[in-house]
Design an enzyme around this catalytic site. Structure first.
Site, PDB file in Angstrom:
ATOM      1  N   LYS A 145       3.758 119.062 -52.772  1.00 16.26           N
ATOM      2  CA  LYS A 145       4.306 118.847 -53.881  1.00 16.26           C
ATOM      3  C   LYS A 145       4.682 120.137 -54.393  1.00 16.26           C
ATOM      4  O   LYS A 145       3.849 121.085 -54.758  1.00 16.26           O
ATOM      5  CB  LYS A 145       3.525 117.809 -54.922  1.00 16.26           C
ATOM      6  CG  LYS A 145       4.287 117.743 -56.282  1.00 16.26           C
ATOM      7  CD  LYS A 145       3.406 117.101 -57.170  1.00 16.26           C
ATOM      8  CE  LYS A 145       3.756 117.055 -58.664  1.00 16.26           C
ATOM      9  NZ  LYS A 145       2.948 116.277 -59.690  1.00 16.26           N
ATOM     10  N   ASP A 189       6.090 121.243 -64.652  1.00 16.39           N
ATOM     11  CA  ASP A 189       6.044 119.966 -65.225  1.00 16.39           C
ATOM     12  C   ASP A 189       6.155 119.632 -66.516  1.00 16.39           C
ATOM     13  O   ASP A 189       5.002 119.819 -66.914  1.00 16.39           O
ATOM     14  CB  ASP A 189       5.129 119.260 -64.159  1.00 16.39           C
ATOM     15  CG  ASP A 189       5.070 117.721 -64.497  1.00 16.39           C
ATOM     16  OD1 ASP A 189       6.015 117.364 -65.059  1.00 16.39           O
ATOM     17  OD2 ASP A 189       4.233 117.038 -64.157  1.00 16.39           O
ATOM     18  N   LYS A 201       5.234 116.015 -71.964  1.00 20.22           N
ATOM     19  CA  LYS A 201       3.843 116.257 -71.925  1.00 20.22           C
ATOM     20  C   LYS A 201       3.664 116.882 -73.640  1.00 20.22           C
ATOM     21  O   LYS A 201       4.240 117.516 -74.189  1.00 20.22           O
ATOM     22  CB  LYS A 201       3.441 117.045 -70.978  1.00 20.22           C
ATOM     23  CG  LYS A 201       3.374 116.573 -69.611  1.00 20.22           C
ATOM     24  CD  LYS A 201       2.715 117.689 -68.696  1.00 20.22           C
ATOM     25  CE  LYS A 201       2.791 116.879 -67.372  1.00 20.22           C
ATOM     26  NZ  LYS A 201       1.897 115.814 -67.110  1.00 20.22           N
ATOM     27  N   ASP A 246       1.624 123.108 -60.779  1.00 13.59           N
ATOM     28  CA  ASP A 246       2.194 121.745 -60.243  1.00 13.59           C
ATOM     29  C   ASP A 246       2.784 121.938 -58.916  1.00 13.59           C
ATOM     30  O   ASP A 246       3.162 120.929 -58.248  1.00 13.59           O
ATOM     31  CB  ASP A 246       2.920 120.897 -61.202  1.00 13.59           C
ATOM     32  CG  ASP A 246       2.687 119.264 -61.045  1.00 13.59           C
ATOM     33  OD1 ASP A 246       1.726 118.987 -60.397  1.00 13.59           O
ATOM     34  OD2 ASP A 246       3.571 118.734 -61.587  1.00 13.59           O
ATOM     35  N   ASP A 255       7.349 111.458 -66.220  1.00 10.02           N
ATOM     36  CA  ASP A 255       6.111 112.414 -65.886  1.00 10.02           C
ATOM     37  C   ASP A 255       5.595 111.858 -64.479  1.00 10.02           C
ATOM     38  O   ASP A 255       4.842 112.829 -63.915  1.00 10.02           O
ATOM     39  CB  ASP A 255       5.129 112.409 -66.955  1.00 10.02           C
ATOM     40  CG  ASP A 255       4.271 113.500 -67.098  1.00 10.02           C
ATOM     41  OD1 ASP A 255       4.746 114.358 -66.375  1.00 10.02           O
ATOM     42  OD2 ASP A 255       3.371 113.652 -67.817  1.00 10.02           O
ATOM     43  N   GLU A 265       6.697 112.297 -61.627  1.00  4.81           N
ATOM     44  CA  GLU A 265       7.912 112.959 -60.925  1.00  4.81           C
ATOM     45  C   GLU A 265       7.438 113.148 -59.350  1.00  4.81           C
ATOM     46  O   GLU A 265       8.450 113.138 -58.626  1.00  4.81           O
ATOM     47  CB  GLU A 265       8.525 114.004 -61.608  1.00  4.81           C
ATOM     48  CG  GLU A 265       7.543 115.429 -61.346  1.00  4.81           C
ATOM     49  CD  GLU A 265       6.170 115.409 -61.868  1.00  4.81           C
ATOM     50  OE1 GLU A 265       5.933 114.585 -62.889  1.00  4.81           O
ATOM     51  OE2 GLU A 265       5.512 116.332 -61.429  1.00  4.81           O
ATOM     52  N   ARG A 276       5.634 111.595 -57.276  1.00  9.01           N
ATOM     53  CA  ARG A 276       5.929 110.570 -56.339  1.00  9.01           C
ATOM     54  C   ARG A 276       7.243 110.637 -56.017  1.00  9.01           C
ATOM     55  O   ARG A 276       7.778 109.973 -54.752  1.00  9.01           O
ATOM     56  CB  ARG A 276       5.167 109.392 -56.803  1.00  9.01           C
ATOM     57  CG  ARG A 276       5.583 108.844 -58.175  1.00  9.01           C
ATOM     58  CD  ARG A 276       4.602 107.762 -58.680  1.00  9.01           C
ATOM     59  NE  ARG A 276       3.902 108.428 -59.300  1.00  9.01           N
ATOM     60  CZ  ARG A 276       2.446 107.860 -59.885  1.00  9.01           C
ATOM     61  NH1 ARG A 276       2.723 106.526 -60.106  1.00  9.01           N
ATOM     62  NH2 ARG A 276       1.609 108.414 -60.622  1.00  9.01           N
TER      63      ARG A 276
HETATM   64  N1  BES Z   1       1.377 116.948 -62.478  1.00 10.45           N
HETATM   65  C1  BES Z   1       0.933 115.479 -63.199  1.00 10.45           C
HETATM   66  C2  BES Z   1      -0.623 115.335 -62.631  1.00 10.45           C
HETATM   67  C3  BES Z   1      -1.664 116.496 -63.412  1.00 10.45           C
HETATM   68  C4  BES Z   1      -1.900 116.200 -64.608  1.00 10.45           C
HETATM   69  C5  BES Z   1      -2.268 117.027 -62.512  1.00 10.45           C
HETATM   70  C6  BES Z   1      -2.789 117.014 -65.382  1.00 10.45           C
HETATM   71  C7  BES Z   1      -3.371 118.018 -63.169  1.00 10.45           C
HETATM   72  C8  BES Z   1      -3.515 117.876 -64.465  1.00 10.45           C
HETATM   73  C9  BES Z   1       1.941 114.569 -62.924  1.00 10.45           C
HETATM   74  O1  BES Z   1       3.151 114.733 -62.495  1.00 10.45           O
HETATM   75  C10 BES Z   1       1.744 113.737 -63.928  1.00 10.45           C
HETATM   76  O2  BES Z   1       2.296 114.037 -65.100  1.00 10.45           O
HETATM   77  N2  BES Z   1       1.371 112.528 -63.604  1.00 10.45           N
HETATM   78  C11 BES Z   1       0.991 111.458 -64.660  1.00 10.45           C
HETATM   79  C12 BES Z   1       1.405 110.224 -64.064  1.00 10.45           C
HETATM   80  C13 BES Z   1       1.279 108.924 -64.986  1.00 10.45           C
HETATM   81  C14 BES Z   1       2.584 109.344 -65.833  1.00 10.45           C
HETATM   82  C15 BES Z   1       1.670 107.827 -64.437  1.00 10.45           C
HETATM   83  C16 BES Z   1      -0.343 111.644 -65.221  1.00 10.45           C
HETATM   84  O3  BES Z   1      -1.324 111.734 -64.394  1.00 10.45           O
HETATM   85  O4  BES Z   1      -0.530 111.491 -66.355  1.00 10.45           O
HETATM   86 ZN    ZN Z   2       3.533 116.598 -61.885  1.00 10.21          ZN
HETATM   87 MN    MN Z   3       4.070 114.719 -64.282  1.00 15.00          MN
END
Ligand code: BES
Ligand code: ZN
Ligand code: MN
Length: 498
Positions: free
Chosen positions: A268, A273, A280, A291, A350, A352, A354
């Site tokens: 990834k 992000d 966020k 990210d 968010d 994204e 996947r």
């Molecule tokens: N890059 C983030 C995941 C992340 C968050 C990694 C904090 C490390 C620290 C990812 O893109 C994300 O935002 N995931 C969301 C998914 C949710 C919206 C289903 C998450 O984990 O909140």
């Molecule tokens: Zn992310």
């Molecule tokens: Mn995200």
């Protein structure tokens, strides 16, 4: 940092610093006892005076001991004799690494590698020493206007017990491989630590090109037009809200015959992000420059494999995008069509990672991979479930998952399997499209993997969620270079199988 095998006797070694163990109880380890004798009991006197604790990782520096050629002796607490767990051994090395870092030495000799560690061999000790000392010498200061002095320590000699010519040969190969892994880790850390306005998708592609040139690798960079022609509607939708153009980086290392099916690593590469329209919160958002650590680990692993000339074939596939809010960005409720033909309802912009991995996994099919492993800072839920010590591991092939668990223990870059049961797939149902990009509040790491599994149905596939392990958070934020050691160990272990 350069590593070699030490061949000198401990008392005659004129290195700047000797790192030697002290343990609880009456008896000193043989090497420390030899120094004690040669110096007229200086070490036992320090112990008797209560100047050193034998707890794991406590250190005491002694200078200019009589009868010893080395200027300094660093005593390192190693706990009880003959009962050292692998993680305790790493703690000891970390402490020794930190202690020598702050000294004026440019070289040192480490005797800690002769300690016996439970269920580990001599090669493992050497591997951990190379990686831990390389890690502690690292600092990221390329963006400071006045550079902090770089680590002075340049060379470390490592000691082994059974120094027969055959043992030395094996040990030298171990040092070579793990120096290569350390170089891969360093690359991954540098890329991770570079901010989003430096490390953009196009920059990542340029870095991959540089690597390809250096190490004679095959490279292909797909621009947005080519991705569009392939129907990568899911990947492209994420980058559409950004001024930075998206890229798909494909880097190939061929160390084995062309008939050997490659290991495909998909990383990834979200260079920043912001969350997109599902923005966020501001607090801590700066860490979303990390990210792209999955992408960085793919480049680092390929670098390590190429330097070590491992007889394996590896293809690295990196979808690189920036996720920003904008008039052209994905909106909650939008439906996109992936390269596989499956349609996706984007409930949360968010989620994204996947979306870009889906198309990259489909693209991986054309390499007829032996296995596909994706590496991603995918879910905050992985942090909640597992913290910072292990990466999350899920997959559709238990043999592959087991191989990664083993490689994790061997490299001390550990992983923990989470269940990917069919029942969880239900959470991804959409009444509008084929699949939803989020699976609700519970089991976020599992449902994210379930989403990916829909795009890896034709392959032996595993997924590493490195959200908790790729970097250290907070004031001293720093990329870790994980899971480069794990992935490289996995490649090494795959060699005997073909
Ligand atoms: N890059 C983030 C995941 C992340 C968050 C990694 C904090 C490390 C620290 C990812 O893109 C994300 O935002 N995931 C969301 C998914 C949710 C919206 C289903 C998450 O984990 O909140
Ligand atoms: Zn992310
Ligand atoms: Mn995200």
């Amino acid at each position: 940092m350069k590593f070699s095998l030490s061949t000198k006797s401990v008392t005659e070694d004129n290195t700047h610093c000797l790192m030697v163990p002290v343990v609880s109880g009456k008896r000193l380890p043989a090497v420390t006892a030899a120094l004690d004798r040669a110096s007229g009991g200086s070490i036992s006197a320090a112990i008797k005076a209560g100047d050193i604790s034998t707890s794991h990782g406590k250190t005491l520096l002694l200078r200019s001991l009589p009868g010893i050629a080395s200027e300094r002796v660093l005593l390192v607490g190693c706990g009880k004799p003959d009962n050292l767990e692998p993680s305790q051994f790493v703690t000891i090395l970390q402490a020794a690494g930190q202690a020598v870092k702050s000294l004026g030495c440019t070289n040192a000799t480490c005797w800690l590698t002769t300690l016996k560690v439970t269920k580990r061999d001599q090669q493992w000790n050497l591997a951990m020493a190379v990686q831990t000392f390389s890690r502690s010498a690292y600092s990221f200061n390329e963006l400071k206007s006045t550079k902090k002095p770089v680590a002075r320590l340049k060379r470390i000699a490592l000691c082994i017990d059974n120094a027969t010519p055959a043992a030395k040969k094996i040990a030298r190969r171990t040092l070579g491989i793990h120096t290569a892994i350390a170089a891969g880790v360093e690359l991954a850390r540098n890329l991770g630590n570079r901010p989003g306005n430096v490390c953009t998708p196009v920059y990542l592609a340029a870095q991959a090109k540089t690597l390809a040139k250096e190490l004679d690798l095959k490279i292909d960079i797909l621009n947005e037009q080519r991705m569009d022609e392939l129907g990568m509607g899911s990947l492209l939708s994420v980058g559409r809200g950004s001024r930075e153009e998206s890229r798909l980086i494909v880097l190939e290392y061929s160390g084995a015959k062309t008939s050997v099916r490659p290991t495909v690593l998909v990383g990834k590469g979200v260079t920043f992000d912001a969350g997109g329209i599902s923005l966020k919160p501001a607090s801590g958002m700066e860490e979303m420059k990390y990210d792209m650590c999955g992408a960085a680990s793919v480049l680092g692993t390929i670098k390590a494999a190429a330097i070590a000339k491992l007889p394996v074939n590896v293809v690295g596939i990196i979808p690189a995008v920036e996720n920003m809010p904008d008039g052209l960005a994905n909106k909650p409720g939008d439906v996109v069509t992936s390269m596989s033909g499956k349609t996706i309802e984007i409930i949360n912009t968010d989620a994204e990672g996947r979306l870009i991995l889906a198309d990259a996994l489909t693209y991986a099919e054309r390499y007829n991979p032996a296995v596909v492993i994706d590496i991603a800072t995918l879910t905050g839920a992985a942090l909640v479930a597992l913290g910072h010590h292990v990466s999350g591991l899920l997959g559709n092939d238990q043999q592959l998952v087991d191989a990664l668990l083993t490689a994790g223990l061997e490299s001390h870059d550990r992983v923990w399997q989470l269940p990917m049961l069919d029942e969880y797939q239900q959470q991804l149902k959409s009444n509008i499209a084929d699949i939803s990009n989020v699976g609700g509040r519970t089991a976020g790491t599992v449902t994210a993997a379930c989403f990916l599994s829909r795009f890896a149905e034709k392959q032996r596939w595993a997924h590493l969620d490195i959200a908790g392990t790729a970097w250290v958070s907070g004031k001293n934020k720093d990329a870790t270079g994980r899971p480069v050691p794990l992935l490289t160990q996995f490649l090494i272990n795959s060699i005997t199988k073909h």
